[in-house]
Scaffold this motif. Structure first.
Motif, PDB file in Angstrom:
ATOM      1  N   THR A  51       0.877  -1.166   0.000  1.00 56.52           N
ATOM      2  CA  THR A  51       0.000   0.000   0.000  1.00 56.52           C
ATOM      3  C   THR A  51       0.910   1.210   0.000  1.00 56.52           C
ATOM      4  OG1 THR A  51      -1.745  -1.177   1.159  1.00 56.52           O
ATOM      5  CG2 THR A  51      -1.823   1.223   1.231  1.00 56.52           C
ATOM      6  N   GLY A 112      -7.424   3.517  -2.372  1.00 56.40           N
ATOM      7  CA  GLY A 112      -8.036   3.532  -1.053  1.00 56.40           C
ATOM      8  C   GLY A 112      -8.390   4.909  -0.541  1.00 56.40           C
ATOM      9  N   THR A 140      -3.234   0.343  -3.530  1.00 60.37           N
ATOM     10  CA  THR A 140      -2.719  -0.985  -3.227  1.00 60.37           C
ATOM     11  C   THR A 140      -2.263  -1.594  -4.549  1.00 60.37           C
ATOM     12  OG1 THR A 140      -4.205  -1.222  -1.361  1.00 60.37           O
ATOM     13  CG2 THR A 140      -3.250  -3.245  -2.242  1.00 60.37           C
TER      14      THR A 140
END
Length: 169
Positions: A51, A112, A140
């Protein structure tokens, strides 16, 4: 504190050696007193997933094509909310991996978080300037661990050498 990054270890080692011999770095009108140099390894990402959250906006050009496939502009900056953004970022990451002879099998699995849109005035040595819009983002990705480590040190999107798309530690 000043952070510099590169996916090439030899470049980082050369910077560290050069900077260690300088008591002061003159950067335009700003002087940085060098107290310590600490090379930091990129994370290892042994799971093949990472991430990445950027500290600076990610800038990315899109296709500039309309729904009929006709190019309408050469300055087609796209943002994480645009449909083609993930594809262009993924292709950008793959080209970066190929550039340093790493496995380019990298996939963007999802976005995200997206920060506010920001535009930056930029210039070049050729006198061409303009504004580049972008946004900080958290994505991600999956891929070979060595490739993910290199990409972490390189950054997301375009204009990384100007500080865009810097991934936080």
């Amino acid at each position: 504190m000043l952070e510099l990054g590169s996916p090439l270890l030899a470049v980082v080692e050369a910077w560290a050696a050069a900077l260690a011999s300088m008591p002061v770095i003159a950067w335009g009108a700003t002087a940085f007193i060098v107290d310590d140099i600490q090379p930091v390894d990129a994370p290892a990402f042994p799971s093949g997933r990472a991430t990445f959250r950027t500290e600076t906006p990610v800038v990315m050009k899109g296709s500039g094509r309309d729904e009929h496939g006709t190019r309408t502009t050469r300055q087609a900056w796209c943002l994480p909310s645009d449909p083609e953004w993930e594809v262009f970022v993924q292709n950008n990451l793959r080209r970066k991996a190929e550039t340093v002879n790493l496995d380019p099998d990298v996939s963007v699995e999802g976005v995200g978080w997206v920060g506010a849109k920001r535009s930056f005035a930029v210039g070049s040595s050729r006198g061409a300037g303009g504004r580049k819009p972008g946004a900080c983002v958290e994505i991600t990705v999956s891929g070979p661990p060595e490739t993910l480590s290199a990409l972490h040190s390189w950054g997301l999107g375009q204009a990384n050498s100007t500080g865009m798309g810097w991934i936080g530690a």
